[in-house]
Design an enzyme around this catalytic site. Sequence first.
Site, PDB file in Angstrom:
ATOM      1  CG  ASP A  48       4.428  73.246  23.975  1.00 40.93           C
ATOM      2  OD1 ASP A  48       4.788  73.939  24.872  1.00 40.93           O
ATOM      3  OD2 ASP A  48       5.938  73.108  23.131  1.00 40.93           O
ATOM      4  NE  ARG A  90       6.296  67.029  15.229  1.00 35.34           N
ATOM      5  CZ  ARG A  90       6.422  66.558  16.320  1.00 35.34           C
ATOM      6  NH1 ARG A  90       5.441  65.133  16.141  1.00 35.34           N
ATOM      7  NH2 ARG A  90       6.992  66.834  17.799  1.00 35.34           N
ATOM      8  CG  ASP A  98       8.052  69.800  15.141  1.00 33.76           C
ATOM      9  OD1 ASP A  98       8.660  68.790  13.745  1.00 33.76           O
ATOM     10  OD2 ASP A  98       7.767  69.602  16.100  1.00 33.76           O
ATOM     11  CB  SER A 137      12.771  70.172  24.698  1.00 32.24           C
ATOM     12  OG  SER A 137      11.794  69.690  23.825  1.00 32.24           O
TER      13      SER A 137
END
Length: 406
Positions: A17, A98, A127, A179
């Site tokens: 990404d 995060r 996220d 992933s």
Amino acid sequence: MEQKFNKVVLAYSGGLDTSVIIPWLKEHYGCEVIAVAANVGQGMGELEGLEEKAIKTGASKCYIEDLTEEFVNDFIVPTVKAGAVYEGKYLLGTSFARPVIAKRLVEIAKKEGADAIVHGCTGKGNDQVRFELTIKAFAPNMPIIAPWRFWELNSREKEIAYAEEHNVPLKINRETNYSKDKNLWHLSHEGLDLEDPANEPDYDKILEMGVSPEKAPDKPTYVTISFEKGVPVSIDGQKMKPVDIVYKLNELGGKNGIGIIDMVENRLVGMKSRGVYETPGGTILYAAHQSLEEITLDKETQHYKMQMGIKYSELVYNGQWYTPLMEALNAFVDKTQETVTGDVKLKLYKGNIMNAGMTSPHSLYSEEIATFGEDHVYDQADSAGFINLFGLPIKVKALLDEKKIK
């Protein structure tokens, strides 16, 4: 995309990404892109060559920030002290990584005079919320760009094709890429065959932090973990920083097949998601801490703290780290941990964690009171009166029911 940006800061991992986002941003906004990669203990293999790759892909600068100790001390340790486990299984490995990253993004964005912060999270996941709530807490007026919500590259196949067209180097291929998210606390796996809950995971193909229980040694491993006020301070008598304790327990847990979780969780946005998590050291640390609380917390505090742990886990999972409620819960947790000091010995064997003894200078366990032998500190006759009072509502209800029947 009418809004103009001159300079943006991108949360950069070097994965699919964020790799394609750099040229995409320059193509669509014509802005300068500053990449920020965070080291939260995922290993040098994932960080190696990252700066060179970011610059080659179009970034003007790449920060590589070591946040590992801050991650452990300010996020992992408080969550362990709280006993927070999401939906009874998930030890929150991605969730609390995060906020520490997003906090640093804001700091760098302010330092660089950036117009916006960019992340590569999808519109389906958790996220995006975790990043953005933290950004709002520290920079409430900072614009946030989330390309996955509106760009044309709305599948991994399209992203890979875009990367190939723009000569963006990738470490993945179309057939074999799960992933993943990795830090020193855990490694998550999603996608491909795991998207169907009917499929048993091929652990020999998936696992990276350890082995399956079947391949663990036939001989158990013993480990003693010491805590001071709920904070882990040593392993087998050797004083260590919490970050080093996690690394050491990862090693011990991994080789003994500890901490493999296969679960279907409820994402914040409402959908269910299936994933396989490896959390070897964290699983051991939670077990040791919980065991120590069994002898150092009184009944009412212990039970209430268990209920609070569920709420705490939801706050962490939902990205609500920087909220008044979280601040209040942390104050409560710290108060409960004042007596959580002592040693816990555990036996690790083929995926299992078994207690092998625990001691504490603040232990509430009294052998004299708990004994099944003769004692002189507990009058067993007192229990009759207590039961009569405790059971009075039940007795009254039963008497009324009898009258109704007659």
